[in-house]
Design a protein around this motif. Structure first.
Motif, short mmCIF file in Angstrom:
data_model
loop_
_atom_site.label_atom_id
_atom_site.label_comp_id
_atom_site.label_asym_id
_atom_site.label_seq_id
_atom_site.Cartn_x
_atom_site.Cartn_y
_atom_site.Cartn_z
N ALA A 3 0.84 -1.20 0.00
CA ALA A 3 0.00 0.00 0.00
C ALA A 3 0.88 1.25 0.00
O ALA A 3 1.98 1.25 0.54
CB ALA A 3 -0.90 -0.01 1.23
N LYS A 4 0.39 2.29 -0.62
CA LYS A 4 1.12 3.54 -0.67
C LYS A 4 1.14 4.18 0.72
O LYS A 4 0.14 4.18 1.43
CB LYS A 4 0.46 4.47 -1.68
CG LYS A 4 1.34 5.59 -2.14
CD LYS A 4 0.71 6.31 -3.32
CE LYS A 4 1.70 7.28 -3.90
NZ LYS A 4 1.12 8.01 -5.02
N THR A 5 2.29 4.75 1.06
CA THR A 5 2.48 5.36 2.38
C THR A 5 2.67 6.86 2.22
O THR A 5 3.39 7.30 1.33
CB THR A 5 3.73 4.77 3.06
OG1 THR A 5 3.60 3.36 3.12
CG2 THR A 5 3.93 5.33 4.44
N ASP A 6 2.03 7.62 3.07
CA ASP A 6 2.25 9.07 3.14
C ASP A 6 2.92 9.37 4.48
O ASP A 6 2.50 8.83 5.50
CB ASP A 6 0.93 9.84 3.06
CG ASP A 6 0.29 9.74 1.69
OD1 ASP A 6 1.02 9.52 0.71
OD2 ASP A 6 -0.95 9.87 1.60
N SER A 19 5.27 10.60 -0.37
CA SER A 19 4.43 9.44 -0.66
C SER A 19 5.28 8.40 -1.37
O SER A 19 6.12 8.74 -2.20
CB SER A 19 3.25 9.82 -1.55
OG SER A 19 2.38 10.70 -0.87
N GLY A 20 5.03 7.15 -1.04
CA GLY A 20 5.75 6.08 -1.70
C GLY A 20 5.28 4.74 -1.21
O GLY A 20 4.41 4.64 -0.35
N TYR A 26 11.27 4.39 6.48
CA TYR A 26 12.22 4.58 5.39
C TYR A 26 12.13 6.01 4.85
O TYR A 26 13.16 6.66 4.62
CB TYR A 26 11.94 3.58 4.26
CG TYR A 26 12.82 3.80 3.05
CD1 TYR A 26 14.14 3.35 3.04
CD2 TYR A 26 12.35 4.48 1.94
CE1 TYR A 26 14.96 3.57 1.95
CE2 TYR A 26 13.15 4.70 0.84
CZ TYR A 26 14.46 4.25 0.84
OH TYR A 26 15.28 4.48 -0.24
N LEU A 27 10.92 6.52 4.67
CA LEU A 27 10.76 7.88 4.17
C LEU A 27 11.37 8.90 5.14
O LEU A 27 12.00 9.88 4.72
CB LEU A 27 9.28 8.18 3.92
CG LEU A 27 8.62 7.32 2.81
CD1 LEU A 27 7.12 7.60 2.76
CD2 LEU A 27 9.27 7.55 1.47
N GLN A 28 11.23 8.65 6.45
CA GLN A 28 11.85 9.52 7.46
C GLN A 28 13.37 9.44 7.36
O GLN A 28 14.07 10.44 7.52
CB GLN A 28 11.37 9.14 8.87
CG GLN A 28 9.92 9.45 9.15
CD GLN A 28 9.62 10.94 9.23
OE1 GLN A 28 10.49 11.79 9.34
NE2 GLN A 28 8.34 11.27 9.13
#
Length: 143
Positions: A3-6, A19-20, A26-28
């Motif tokens: 699922a896409k993460t924001d 978003s990814g 990981y985004l952090q």
């Protein structure tokens, strides 16, 4: 597919939404890396006096430099891993050859022990026969 993460992150003092399909953690981590590069570049004398577009280019160059250095390191590590795999393969074959040699040597030792045992029995048998045939001198018996 995941699922896409924001994720709300702060990059260069600005709150952004990334978003990814990767985890928020990981985004952090990506945002933290960028903030570290911005901090590193800001420490370079004269960086902050440059126009914003030039600052962005310098930041991108630093990130590209990290990327190519990491890629080179990966390549070196892959080469080392390939060498280690070859060494391991050679060692395994050497071990197998040594095990076969050991098994053959053990078989030879068993055969030699068997031959020794048979020869010892023959010696005892021959000594017994010899004692029975030979009489001591002066015993009165003649042959």
């Amino acid at each position: 597919m995941a699922a896409k993460t924001d994720a709300q992150v702060i990059i260069g003092g600005r709150v952004l939404t990334l978003s990814g399909y990767e985890s928020e953690e990981y985004l952090q981590k990506v945002a933290s890396y960028l903030n570290g590069k911005i901090t590193d570049c800001s420490k370079i004398e004269g960086f902050n006096r440059q126009p914003v577009d030039l600052q962005a280019i310098l930041l991108q160059l630093n990130i590209a430099d990290d990327y190519f250095k990491a890629k080179k390191q990966i390549s070196l590590l892959e080469e080392q891993a390939t060498e280690k795999e070859k060494e391991l393969y050679d060692l395994k074959h050497e071990l197998i050859a040594s095990q076969i040699k050991l098994e053959n040597t053990e078989k030879n030792v068993k055969n030699l022990e068997k031959n020794l045992e048979e020869d010892s029995r023959k010696i005892i048998q021959l000594e017994t026969e010899l004692k029975n045939k030979v009489t001591p001198i002066g015993s009165g018996k003649r042959h």
